[in-house]
Design an enzyme around this catalytic site. Structure first.
Site, PDB file in Angstrom:
ATOM      1  N   VAL A  82       1.941  -0.183   4.778  1.00 27.26           N
ATOM      2  CA  VAL A  82       3.329  -0.510   5.100  1.00 27.26           C
ATOM      3  C   VAL A  82       3.624  -1.986   4.822  1.00 27.26           C
ATOM      4  CG1 VAL A  82       5.022  -0.684   6.967  1.00 27.26           C
ATOM      5  CG2 VAL A  82       3.585   1.350   6.776  1.00 27.26           C
ATOM      6  N   ALA A 138       4.356  -2.494   1.264  1.00 23.84           N
ATOM      7  CA  ALA A 138       5.731  -2.062   0.955  1.00 23.84           C
ATOM      8  C   ALA A 138       6.733  -3.130   1.391  1.00 23.84           C
ATOM      9  CB  ALA A 138       6.030  -0.738   1.645  1.00 23.84           C
ATOM     10  N   TYR A 139       6.450  -3.764   2.519  1.00 25.18           N
ATOM     11  CA  TYR A 139       7.321  -4.834   3.027  1.00 25.18           C
ATOM     12  C   TYR A 139       7.365  -6.012   2.052  1.00 25.18           C
ATOM     13  CZ  TYR A 139       8.589  -8.872   5.931  1.00 25.18           C
ATOM     14  OH  TYR A 139       9.160 -10.021   6.410  1.00 25.18           O
ATOM     15  N   LEU A 140       6.214  -6.450   1.584  1.00 24.85           N
ATOM     16  CA  LEU A 140       6.175  -7.589   0.664  1.00 24.85           C
ATOM     17  C   LEU A 140       6.846  -7.245  -0.664  1.00 24.85           C
ATOM     18  CD1 LEU A 140       2.594  -9.023   1.317  1.00 24.85           C
ATOM     19  CD2 LEU A 140       4.792  -9.917   2.127  1.00 24.85           C
ATOM     20  N   LYS A 145      10.710  -7.237   0.074  1.00 27.94           N
ATOM     21  CA  LYS A 145      11.205  -8.609   0.167  1.00 27.94           C
ATOM     22  C   LYS A 145      11.237  -9.261  -1.217  1.00 27.94           C
ATOM     23  CE  LYS A 145      12.192  -9.795   4.451  1.00 27.94           C
ATOM     24  NZ  LYS A 145      13.584 -10.209   4.774  1.00 27.94           N
TER      25      LYS A 145
END
Length: 218
Positions: free
Chosen positions: A125, A128-130, A133
């Site tokens: 996860v 996926a966040y990086l 962003k």
């Protein structure tokens, strides 16, 4: 001056609202849940109810009407899955930028993340966040209609702010209190010469105001 903050109930956003109100700004914070409104009022901000995951560009633009600056500080938050990293951390950031262009609000700050990269690899996860962003940042880079500044904090803490930071294009890893991130954002809003910069920030030894003036070339 009127500033509109996306993700108005976030921990950095609430601190920023207090700082900007103390400086005499008129501040509005976009929130998703009505029960968050009182916290914004306590911080001196006007709560604006709008779900950035389902709103249209026109709906968001209506809330930006008359603003002098916009700050994207929204995030899916801990506990959310990869799908919401895409819809909030990427999708809402793109939507907010498009809405700012629609209403001619040029000054645009984005709270990103250290390590953000649209091509970041991995299946967790946080990966996926990086990516989300990074994709949002890459989208903003291409918008000539915005005077954008992207801020990438290190590891966020709830420690008391020190007012001392290291603010550079690349700082390396390190922690920083959320209060100091908010202080840097407030100073960036007051320093339009930082437009076009992507900056990393961690705790350091330079007063916030001096650090911002330094990256602005003053």
């Amino acid at each position: 001056m009127r500033i509109v903050i996306a993700g108005g109930h976030g921990q950095i956003a609430l601190r920023l609202e207090r700082l900007l109100t103390a400086r005499g700004y008129e501040v509005a914070g976009i929130i998703r849940r009505p029960e968050q409104a009182d916290d914004l009022r306590a911080a001196g901000a006007e709560p604006v109810l709008c779900d950035l995951e389902s709103a249209s560009v026109e709906e968001v633009a209506a809330h930006l009407q008359g603003a002098d600056g916009a700050v994207f500080a929204a995030g899916a938050g801990p506990g959310s899955g990869a799908a919401r990293k895409d819809t909030v951390d990427r999708g809402a950031a793109v939507l907010f930028a498009d809405a700012a262009i629609r209403t001619g609000v040029r000054r645009h700050l984005v709270v990103s993340s250290m390590g953000a990269n649209p091509k970041h690899e991995g299946n967790e996860v946080f990966d996926a966040y990086l990516r989300a962003k990074g994709q949002a940042d890459a989208y903003v880079y291409g918008l000539d209609a915005l005077d954008w500044t992207i801020l990438r904090p290190g590891m966020l803490t709830d420690d008391a702010g020190t007012g001392l930071v290291r603010l550079e294009a690349s700082t390396g890893r390190g922690p920083i209190p959320r209060a100091d991130v908010a202080a840097v954002l407030a100073e960036l809003l007051d320093t339009p010469a930082t437009a076009g910069l992507t900056l990393e920030v961690i705790s350091g030894s330079t007063p916030v105001g001096v650090a911002v003036k330094s990256v602005a070339g003053n």
